[in-house]
Design an enzyme around this catalytic site. Structure first.
Site, PDB file in Angstrom:
ATOM      1  N   ASP A   1      18.368  29.672 -13.876  1.00 50.88           N
ATOM      2  CA  ASP A   1      19.352  28.620 -13.614  1.00 50.88           C
ATOM      3  C   ASP A   1      20.516  29.142 -12.774  1.00 50.88           C
ATOM      4  OD1 ASP A   1      20.033  26.026 -13.787  1.00 50.88           O
ATOM      5  OD2 ASP A   1      20.793  26.099 -15.832  1.00 50.88           O
TER       6      ASP A   1
ATOM      7  N   HIS B   1      18.037  28.407  -3.641  1.00 55.29           N
ATOM      8  CA  HIS B   1      16.652  28.587  -4.100  1.00 55.29           C
ATOM      9  C   HIS B   1      15.988  29.731  -3.338  1.00 55.29           C
ATOM     10  CE1 HIS B   1      16.983  25.241  -6.735  1.00 55.29           C
ATOM     11  NE2 HIS B   1      17.036  24.328  -5.786  1.00 55.29           N
TER      12      HIS B   1
ATOM     13  N   LEU C   1       1.285  43.782 -15.391  1.00 48.04           N
ATOM     14  CA  LEU C   1       2.143  42.681 -15.847  1.00 48.04           C
ATOM     15  C   LEU C   1       1.448  41.314 -15.698  1.00 48.04           C
ATOM     16  CD1 LEU C   1       5.169  41.732 -16.561  1.00 48.04           C
ATOM     17  CD2 LEU C   1       5.398  41.372 -14.095  1.00 48.04           C
TER      18      LEU C   1
HETATM   19  C1  FPP Z   1      17.230  26.363 -11.147  1.00 46.16           C
HETATM   20  O1  FPP Z   1      18.488  26.390 -10.478  1.00 46.16           O
HETATM   21  C2  FPP Z   1      16.122  26.784 -10.268  1.00 46.16           C
HETATM   22  C3  FPP Z   1      15.074  26.002  -9.874  1.00 46.16           C
HETATM   23  C4  FPP Z   1      14.925  24.595 -10.323  1.00 46.16           C
HETATM   24  C5  FPP Z   1      14.009  26.488  -8.953  1.00 46.16           C
HETATM   25  C6  FPP Z   1      13.711  27.957  -8.987  1.00 46.16           C
HETATM   26  C7  FPP Z   1      12.537  28.276  -8.122  1.00 46.16           C
HETATM   27  C8  FPP Z   1      12.395  29.419  -7.402  1.00 46.16           C
HETATM   28  C9  FPP Z   1      13.398  30.502  -7.406  1.00 46.16           C
HETATM   29  C10 FPP Z   1      11.128  29.608  -6.565  1.00 46.16           C
HETATM   30  C11 FPP Z   1      10.082  30.337  -7.328  1.00 46.16           C
HETATM   31  C12 FPP Z   1       8.789  30.341  -6.586  1.00 46.16           C
HETATM   32  C13 FPP Z   1       7.571  30.566  -7.144  1.00 46.16           C
HETATM   33  C14 FPP Z   1       6.311  30.456  -6.366  1.00 46.16           C
HETATM   34  C15 FPP Z   1       7.452  30.979  -8.556  1.00 46.16           C
HETATM   35  P1  FPP Z   1      19.337  25.044 -10.337  1.00 46.16           P
HETATM   36  O2  FPP Z   1      18.937  24.366  -9.063  1.00 46.16           O
HETATM   37  O3  FPP Z   1      19.150  24.233 -11.566  1.00 46.16           O
HETATM   38  O4  FPP Z   1      20.804  25.566 -10.216  1.00 46.16           O
HETATM   39  P2  FPP Z   1      22.137  24.799 -10.718  1.00 46.16           P
HETATM   40  O5  FPP Z   1      22.083  24.802 -12.219  1.00 46.16           O
HETATM   41  O6  FPP Z   1      23.231  25.662 -10.192  1.00 46.16           O
HETATM   42  O7  FPP Z   1      22.128  23.419 -10.121  1.00 46.16           O
END
Ligand code: FPP
Length: 231
Positions: A2, A19, A113
């Site tokens: 998050d 992201h 892993l």
């Molecule tokens: C949460 O932060 C994060 C996500 C919803 C997406 C995370 C995905 C990746 C890092 C890509 C991973 C890729 C693969 C193939 C596994 P948020 O957007 O909720 O942040 P906020 O709380 O600050 O709004």
């Protein structure tokens, strides 16, 4: 994982930028887990509820999943990492589903892993799909409903082949489970940190493990029972 959106916004950038940096943090976390001989790492990449985000962010996340899967397969193999996706795959495009299956197949015989990626995942969905699976077996006579106990249910939810989760880490400051592994977290230690996911690095991961190592895990027993070897 998050905090990607807030991390980007604090830098005056679009959430998508967060992201992309989240993927860098993910690579670091995977390397750390693999180097630390952690048996399995499960990451929450996209929840059943994340479809409600702005359409542009959702489609960008789908594209990001696709490119990351495509570009990382070789590296996963090189590091003996086995990839498994948990969640309702049918919710994704055919193209993404194909890429997921390809990545799983390419890494299935790796013995290091286990990397579980929860995508279109929800803890309630997981328990529901397990109940449906068992109900079908009972209806077809392959399973006696009276034989359904915790062990049988544990075999029907995701991560069935792995031991119970030891530690759950949530970045970004909120102290909630947010429909993650509801069944599997029953006895997990919960670790919350204000660090936003893109800033979560090896030392932050180590700090979480240090706190975990200091915990006494009683699993319902008394402290005395746990410390005496005979019990
Ligand atoms: C949460 O932060 C994060 C996500 C919803 C997406 C995370 C995905 C990746 C890092 C890509 C991973 C890729 C693969 C193939 C596994 P948020 O957007 O909720 O942040 P906020 O709380 O600050 O709004």
């Amino acid at each position: 994982m998050d905090g990607n959106g807030r991390w980007a916004e604090s830098k005056g950038k679009h959430r998508v930028f967060g992201h992309k940096h989240g993927v860098r943090a993910l690579r670091k976390a995977i390397t750390f887990a693999s180097d630390s001989n952690i048996q399995a790492l499960t990451i929450f990449a996209f929840s059943s509820e994340n479809w409600q985000r702005p359409a542009k962010e959702v489609s960008m996340l789908m594209e990001l999943f696709f490119t990351v899967l495509k570009s990382e397969i070789k590296k996963l193999n090189k590091n003996n990492i086995k990839l498994k996706i948990i969640g309702e795959l049918s919710g994704f495009s055919e193209r993404l589903q194909k890429k997921v299956l390809e990545a799983e197949k390419a890494t299935e015989s790796n013995t290091g892993l286990v990397l579980n990626v929860a995508a279109n995942y929800g803890g309630r969905w997981d328990i529901t799909q397990a109940a449906r699976k068992l109900a079908k077996l009972a209806a077809s006579g392959e399973l006696d409903a009276d034989d359904i106990d915790e062990k049988v249910l544990a075999k029907a939810v995701s991560l069935d082949a792995l031991p119970a989760v030891d530690l759950m880490i949530r970045t970004g400051g909120d102290q909630r489970i947010s429909n993650f592994l509801l069944w599997q977290l029953a006895y997990a230690e919960l670790y919350f940190t204000d660090i936003l996911w893109p800033d979560f690095d090896a030392s932050a991961f180590q700090s979480a493990l240090d706190v975990f190592s200091g915990k006494e895990r009683r699993f319902g027993k008394t402290s005395e029972q746990v410390s005496s070897k005979s019990s």
